[in-house]
Design an enzyme around this catalytic site. Structure first.
Site, PDB file in Angstrom:
ATOM      1  N   THR A 111       0.849  -1.187   0.000  1.00 35.52           N
ATOM      2  CA  THR A 111       0.000   0.000   0.000  1.00 35.52           C
ATOM      3  C   THR A 111       0.886   1.240   0.000  1.00 35.52           C
ATOM      4  O   THR A 111       1.938   1.260   0.648  1.00 35.52           O
ATOM      5  CB  THR A 111      -0.949   0.013   1.217  1.00 35.52           C
ATOM      6  OG1 THR A 111      -1.776   1.185   1.175  1.00 35.52           O
ATOM      7  CG2 THR A 111      -0.171   0.005   2.529  1.00 35.52           C
ATOM      8  N   HIS A 120       2.598 -11.487  14.486  1.00 36.68           N
ATOM      9  CA  HIS A 120       3.671 -12.034  15.318  1.00 36.68           C
ATOM     10  C   HIS A 120       3.418 -13.491  15.696  1.00 36.68           C
ATOM     11  O   HIS A 120       4.335 -14.179  16.187  1.00 36.68           O
ATOM     12  CB  HIS A 120       3.825 -11.196  16.595  1.00 36.68           C
ATOM     13  CG  HIS A 120       5.208 -11.198  17.146  1.00 36.68           C
ATOM     14  ND1 HIS A 120       6.188 -12.073  16.731  1.00 36.68           N
ATOM     15  CD2 HIS A 120       5.793 -10.431  18.105  1.00 36.68           C
ATOM     16  CE1 HIS A 120       7.307 -11.844  17.400  1.00 36.68           C
ATOM     17  NE2 HIS A 120       7.091 -10.850  18.243  1.00 36.68           N
TER      18      HIS A 120
END
Length: 399
Positions: free
Chosen positions: A318, A370
């Site tokens: 993006t 994560h």
């Protein structure tokens, strides 16, 4: 005898849809294939054309209503065959059949509706006489400001009543299906992932110098300009090869590793942010990437994207820099595990070999899940992208 206008078959993953703009009113003439009504899903806009020449006889479902596949939208009264028309009847119908609306894209139609102007009198400069958004803006800028009628000689001018604090008003509009879907996916990403963001910066001088040196020859040979995005797609693809965890996704308790490189490119449209997919990026040249990105961006802004254009994708890029963003934390696009955020290129003083040098720098951000990607992989992935961009020859040499 009338012809029924129905909702087309919806994609397998879409349960219902919302009726958008009707482009013809009851009593108006329409020709076969001309756009009659938009049907908006949470992913794409489906265009419902007229099945044959006719006159809109009835509109049964108004804008904003929720409908299902094969639901009845309205009815159309077919026109007599051209050979059976009288000379007097044929002229107005022929004129109606050549209405300008058959060359208007959905985005242009929406802008005309928002501004409350008609396509009549607007000279189109696009291909085949197509009216563009710029044509509408030029038309609006050229209109004279409305003037009040002059007062009669015996009518004294009355001072306008004072307005304390200016005009205060509100406007309430329902969220579009796409906006609702975007909101749902953003909340899903925030609530269902352990999202972290790591940052780095890249010196854009080597790529800018390369573009300046070869831009003219590149455009002459390939018919398209060389932009920054193709370098980023290439750099991301090579980095994904070295860090397969970033190209993977979670499916329950399983990790799914993808041995292909489909990259979603975020595109801002009037309806919201969409992420069409650029497939098999490892097999594309810079020119092929530039052409594919332009084609997807044009389809997105014209509301022509299909489900195939949007489905899939293992990683997203993006670019908030086109809007002036200097730094941000992009949100993961589920079920993907990471996203790269590009930002504005800005000249900054940098220390190079003990000297202060002004360089065009860009901040890069990688947000990652994560649960799947550790800090070592995320930081290494971003540093690899930085190294490829600061030394583009490595992309060619695969080192």
């Amino acid at each position: 005898m009338t012809v029924e206008i129905k909702v087309p078959d919806l994609p397998e993953s879409v349960a219902d849809a919302t009726v958008g703009d009707w482009h013809k009113a009851v009593g108006e003439t329409i020709k076969a294939g001309e756009l009659l009504v938009d049907i908006e899903t949470d992913k794409i806009v489906l265009e419902v054309p007229a099945p044959e020449d006719g006159v809109v006889a009835e509109i049964l479902v108004e804008r904003g209503a929720t409908v299902h596949a094969k639901a009845l939208l309205g009815r159309l009264t077919p026109l007599p065959q051209a050979g059976k028309l009288t000379p007097h009847a044929a002229a107005p119908q022929e004129e109606a059949l050549h209405d300008k609306s058959d060359v208007l894209t959905p985005s242009v139609r929406r802008l005309l509706a928002e501004e409350g102007v008609s396509a009549d009198g607007i000279q189109g400069t696009g291909p085949g006489g197509r009216i563009t958004r710029e044509d509408i803006q030029h038309h609006l800028e050229g209109q004279p400001e409305p003037t009040s009628a002059p007062l009669a000689p015996d009518e004294p001018e009355m001072p306008a009543p004072p307005v304390a604090g200016g005009v205060r008003d509100e406007r309430r509009v329902p969220m579009t299906r796409l906006r609702k879907r975007i909101a749902e996916r953003l909340l899903e990403a925030k609530n269902a992932t352990a999202m972290l963001t790591t940052f780095n910066e890249v010196n854009m001088q080597p790529i800018m110098a390369l573009r300046k040196q070869y831009q003219d020859r590149f455009e002459k040979r390939h018919g398209i300009k060389l932009g920054f995005m193709s370098f980023f797609v290439k750099a991301v693809t090579e980095a994904l090869k070295r860090y397969p965890e970033v190209n993977a996704s979670l499916d329950g308790d399983d990790i799914v590793y993808h041995n292909y490189f489909d990259i979603s490119i975020a595109v801002s449209t009037e309806r919201g942010l969409v992420t069409p997919v650029l497939r098999d990026c490892d097999q594309l040249s810079l020119a092929e990437i530039e052409k594919a990105i332009k084609a997807l961006a044009d389809k997105a802004r014209d509301g022509k994207l299909t489900l195939d254009d949007l489905n899939g994708g293992n990683f997203t890029i993006t670019n908030g820099g086109v809007f002036g963003s200097l730094m941000s934390t992009p949100i993961i696009n589920p079920p993907q595990s990471a996203i790269l955020g590009m930002h504005k290129i800005q000249d900054r003083p940098m220390a190079v070999d003990g000297q202060v040098v002004i360089l065009p720098m860009m901040y890069l951000a990688v947000s990652y899940d994560h649960r799947l990607i550790d800090g070592r992989e995320s930081v290494g992935f971003l540093v690899t992208i930085k190294e490829f961009l600061e030394d583009p020859a490595r992309l060619l040499l695969d080192i």
